[in-house]
Scaffold this motif. Structure first.
Motif, PDB file in Angstrom:
ATOM      1  N   ARG A 128       1.261  14.370  11.553  1.00 42.79           N
ATOM      2  CA  ARG A 128       2.133  13.194  11.595  1.00 42.79           C
ATOM      3  C   ARG A 128       1.537  12.083  12.456  1.00 42.79           C
ATOM      4  O   ARG A 128       1.676  10.903  12.143  1.00 42.79           O
ATOM      5  N   ILE A 129       0.862  12.456  13.539  1.00 42.84           N
ATOM      6  CA  ILE A 129       0.286  11.443  14.413  1.00 42.84           C
ATOM      7  C   ILE A 129      -0.851  10.704  13.701  1.00 42.84           C
ATOM      8  O   ILE A 129      -1.032   9.492  13.904  1.00 42.84           O
ATOM      9  N   ASP A 130      -1.591  11.389  12.822  1.00 48.59           N
ATOM     10  CA  ASP A 130      -2.629  10.715  12.044  1.00 48.59           C
ATOM     11  C   ASP A 130      -2.014   9.788  11.002  1.00 48.59           C
ATOM     12  O   ASP A 130      -2.493   8.665  10.793  1.00 48.59           O
ATOM     13  N   LEU A 131      -0.959  10.249  10.348  1.00 51.88           N
ATOM     14  CA  LEU A 131      -0.250   9.395   9.400  1.00 51.88           C
ATOM     15  C   LEU A 131       0.278   8.158  10.094  1.00 51.88           C
ATOM     16  O   LEU A 131       0.138   7.031   9.596  1.00 51.88           O
ATOM     17  N   ALA A 132       0.883   8.342  11.257  1.00 46.95           N
ATOM     18  CA  ALA A 132       1.432   7.204  12.006  1.00 46.95           C
ATOM     19  C   ALA A 132       0.340   6.228  12.411  1.00 46.95           C
ATOM     20  O   ALA A 132       0.498   5.006  12.298  1.00 46.95           O
ATOM     21  N   ASP A 133      -0.772   6.761  12.888  1.00 49.11           N
ATOM     22  CA  ASP A 133      -1.880   5.907  13.310  1.00 49.11           C
ATOM     23  C   ASP A 133      -2.408   5.083  12.138  1.00 49.11           C
ATOM     24  O   ASP A 133      -2.686   3.885  12.272  1.00 49.11           O
ATOM     25  N   TYR A 134      -2.529   5.710  10.985  1.00 49.07           N
ATOM     26  CA  TYR A 134      -3.033   5.002   9.799  1.00 49.07           C
ATOM     27  C   TYR A 134      -2.050   3.930   9.345  1.00 49.07           C
ATOM     28  O   TYR A 134      -2.453   2.824   8.963  1.00 49.07           O
ATOM     29  N   THR A 141       0.862  -1.177   0.000  1.00 52.61           N
ATOM     30  CA  THR A 141       0.000   0.000   0.000  1.00 52.61           C
ATOM     31  C   THR A 141       0.901   1.230   0.000  1.00 52.61           C
ATOM     32  O   THR A 141       1.872   1.287   0.758  1.00 52.61           O
ATOM     33  N   ILE A 142       0.590   2.180  -0.852  1.00 59.66           N
ATOM     34  CA  ILE A 142       1.290   3.469  -0.881  1.00 59.66           C
ATOM     35  C   ILE A 142       0.401   4.499  -0.208  1.00 59.66           C
ATOM     36  O   ILE A 142      -0.780   4.634  -0.546  1.00 59.66           O
ATOM     37  N   VAL A 143       0.965   5.217   0.761  1.00 54.11           N
ATOM     38  CA  VAL A 143       0.205   6.203   1.537  1.00 54.11           C
ATOM     39  C   VAL A 143       0.707   7.598   1.188  1.00 54.11           C
ATOM     40  O   VAL A 143       1.890   7.892   1.335  1.00 54.11           O
ATOM     41  N   ARG A 144      -0.217   8.446   0.746  1.00 53.54           N
ATOM     42  CA  ARG A 144       0.140   9.818   0.391  1.00 53.54           C
ATOM     43  C   ARG A 144      -0.479  10.816   1.369  1.00 53.54           C
ATOM     44  O   ARG A 144      -1.672  11.126   1.269  1.00 53.54           O
ATOM     45  N   PRO A 145       0.298  11.318   2.310  1.00 55.80           N
ATOM     46  CA  PRO A 145      -0.169  12.427   3.131  1.00 55.80           C
ATOM     47  C   PRO A 145      -0.008  13.743   2.377  1.00 55.80           C
ATOM     48  O   PRO A 145       0.662  13.807   1.347  1.00 55.80           O
ATOM     49  N   THR A 184      -3.238   2.866  -3.726  1.00 52.51           N
ATOM     50  CA  THR A 184      -2.611   4.107  -3.286  1.00 52.51           C
ATOM     51  C   THR A 184      -3.667   4.913  -2.557  1.00 52.51           C
ATOM     52  O   THR A 184      -4.739   5.194  -3.115  1.00 52.51           O
ATOM     53  N   VAL A 185      -3.393   5.261  -1.308  1.00 50.36           N
ATOM     54  CA  VAL A 185      -4.393   5.885  -0.444  1.00 50.36           C
ATOM     55  C   VAL A 185      -3.869   7.216   0.082  1.00 50.36           C
ATOM     56  O   VAL A 185      -2.673   7.505   0.008  1.00 50.36           O
ATOM     57  N   VAL A 186      -4.777   7.999   0.626  1.00 58.17           N
ATOM     58  CA  VAL A 186      -4.397   9.278   1.222  1.00 58.17           C
ATOM     59  C   VAL A 186      -4.798   9.276   2.694  1.00 58.17           C
ATOM     60  O   VAL A 186      -5.597   8.448   3.144  1.00 58.17           O
ATOM     61  N   VAL A 187      -4.232  10.224   3.429  1.00 59.53           N
ATOM     62  CA  VAL A 187      -4.652  10.472   4.806  1.00 59.53           C
ATOM     63  C   VAL A 187      -4.664  11.986   5.006  1.00 59.53           C
ATOM     64  O   VAL A 187      -3.675  12.668   4.733  1.00 59.53           O
ATOM     65  N   SER A 188      -5.812  12.506   5.451  1.00 60.52           N
ATOM     66  CA  SER A 188      -6.022  13.950   5.575  1.00 60.52           C
ATOM     67  C   SER A 188      -6.505  14.296   6.973  1.00 60.52           C
ATOM     68  O   SER A 188      -7.426  13.661   7.494  1.00 60.52           O
ATOM     69  N   THR A 189      -5.896  15.313   7.550  1.00 62.63           N
ATOM     70  CA  THR A 189      -6.351  15.845   8.832  1.00 62.63           C
ATOM     71  C   THR A 189      -7.241  17.050   8.557  1.00 62.63           C
ATOM     72  O   THR A 189      -6.883  17.923   7.759  1.00 62.63           O
ATOM     73  N   TYR A 209      -9.398  11.537  11.425  1.00 59.09           N
ATOM     74  CA  TYR A 209      -8.893  11.886  10.103  1.00 59.09           C
ATOM     75  C   TYR A 209      -9.631  11.128   8.997  1.00 59.09           C
ATOM     76  O   TYR A 209     -10.324  10.136   9.235  1.00 59.09           O
ATOM     77  N   VAL A 210      -9.451  11.611   7.784  1.00 59.72           N
ATOM     78  CA  VAL A 210     -10.016  10.984   6.593  1.00 59.72           C
ATOM     79  C   VAL A 210      -8.910  10.197   5.894  1.00 59.72           C
ATOM     80  O   VAL A 210      -7.819  10.725   5.665  1.00 59.72           O
ATOM     81  N   ALA A 211      -9.162   8.938   5.559  1.00 51.99           N
ATOM     82  CA  ALA A 211      -8.121   8.121   4.937  1.00 51.99           C
ATOM     83  C   ALA A 211      -8.741   7.072   4.039  1.00 51.99           C
ATOM     84  O   ALA A 211      -9.891   6.667   4.210  1.00 51.99           O
ATOM     85  N   GLY A 212      -7.960   6.648   3.065  1.00 59.25           N
ATOM     86  CA  GLY A 212      -8.389   5.580   2.183  1.00 59.25           C
ATOM     87  C   GLY A 212      -8.237   5.956   0.729  1.00 59.25           C
ATOM     88  O   GLY A 212      -7.534   6.907   0.371  1.00 59.25           O
ATOM     89  N   ASP A 213      -8.910   5.203  -0.118  1.00 58.55           N
ATOM     90  CA  ASP A 213      -8.857   5.384  -1.564  1.00 58.55           C
ATOM     91  C   ASP A 213      -9.858   6.468  -1.965  1.00 58.55           C
ATOM     92  O   ASP A 213     -10.876   6.203  -2.615  1.00 58.55           O
ATOM     93  N   VAL A 214      -9.562   7.701  -1.517  1.00 60.79           N
ATOM     94  CA  VAL A 214     -10.445   8.849  -1.720  1.00 60.79           C
ATOM     95  C   VAL A 214      -9.592  10.051  -2.100  1.00 60.79           C
ATOM     96  O   VAL A 214      -8.366  10.016  -2.002  1.00 60.79           O
ATOM     97  N   ASP A 215     -10.239  11.136  -2.534  1.00 59.82           N
ATOM     98  CA  ASP A 215      -9.507  12.371  -2.760  1.00 59.82           C
ATOM     99  C   ASP A 215      -9.134  12.992  -1.415  1.00 59.82           C
ATOM    100  O   ASP A 215      -9.896  12.893  -0.440  1.00 59.82           O
ATOM    101  N   PRO A 216      -7.959  13.642  -1.336  1.00 61.84           N
ATOM    102  CA  PRO A 216      -7.586  14.292  -0.080  1.00 61.84           C
ATOM    103  C   PRO A 216      -8.524  15.440   0.267  1.00 61.84           C
ATOM    104  O   PRO A 216      -9.135  16.049  -0.615  1.00 61.84           O
ATOM    105  N   VAL A 217      -8.610  15.709   1.565  1.00 64.17           N
ATOM    106  CA  VAL A 217      -9.442  16.793   2.076  1.00 64.17           C
ATOM    107  C   VAL A 217      -8.521  17.856   2.669  1.00 64.17           C
ATOM    108  O   VAL A 217      -7.621  17.541   3.452  1.00 64.17           O
TER     109      VAL A 217
END
Length: 231
Positions: free
Chosen positions: A187-193, A157-161, A207-212, A173-181
């Motif tokens: 960083r703590i949300d990225l780490a948690d994901y 899995t590729i994670v794009r913050p 390829t997924v994103v993670v947005s705070t 946070y918002v995460a997954g195969d979605v458009d970023p918000v």
């Protein structure tokens, strides 16, 4: 689970390591300077290793269930290859030890999202400048890294913050195969994901994103504080 973390002594990597331990996992923190790692735990192994030197990774992945890579280097006008070379060597070590699950950190800057939801007003002016100047070498190498990972044949899995900043604890946070918000990722949300993804293969091959979306900085605060930080 036994989780091996590359980039473990970086700002995100330390958070990944702590959260892995808090979730009851055994963590192997890989760093070039193991004597400088800032904390200990009975479920933590700190291993000396350099992703640019494949011989230094021998034995580190033995018995691992998953690999998380939060490698990061500062922006530079010089050509960079730490992401792509590091990924290739990590994947080689995984194949040698028959470890299949890996999640790696890239960036939304490597592949800008035209359908980003509620972006900061300044982002559409600032992002093109960064991607063509101080961020160009970083994003070029992140794209090479993504190609290496996609071609690995592993359970990846590729994670794009987005723009990284610091908060004390994870948010909703918002995460997954979605458009970023918005335009930011704590960083703590990225780490948690990342820790979640170690045990969750539902995003394998994606390829997924993670947005705070709360307590985020302004664009100008990000430029001043974060432009030259590592992941």
């Amino acid at each position: 689970m036994r989780i091996v973390i590359f980039g473990a002594n970086g700002r995100t990597g330390r958070l990944v390591t702590r959260l892995a331990l808090e979730h009851g996992h055994h963590a192997v923190a890989v760093t070039r300077r193991p004597n400088e790692f800032p904390f200990t735990d009975h479920r933590l192994t700190v291993a000396g290793g350099d992703v640019r030197d494949p011989s230094s990774l021998t034995g580190i992945l033995d018995g691992a269930d998953a690999v998380l890579s939060s490698l990061g280097v500062p922006f530079s006008l010089r050509r960079l290859d730490t992401y792509s070379v590091g990924a290739a060597n990590i994947i080689g070590a995984m194949r040698d030890t028959d470890v299949r699950r890996v999640a790696v950190v890239s960036s939304t800057g490597a592949y800008p999202y035209p359908n980003r939801i509620d972006p900061p007003a300044a982002l559409r002016f600032v992002e093109p400048v960064i991607t063509r100047t101080i961020g160009k070498s970083t994003y070029d190498d992140q794209r090479r890294m993504e190609d290496v990972v996609r071609g690995s044949g592993l359970n990846w899995t590729i994670v794009r913050p987005s723009g990284l900043f610091d908060l004390p604890k994870p948010t909703n946070y918002v995460a997954g195969d979605v458009d970023p918000v918005g335009g930011y990722t704590a960083r703590i949300d990225l780490a948690d994901y990342l820790v979640t993804l170690a045990a969750d293969s539902s995003c394998a091959g994606k390829t997924v994103v993670v947005s705070t979306t709360k307590d985020t900085p302004t664009m100008w605060q990000m430029i001043r504080r974060e432009a030259f930080s590592t992941a």
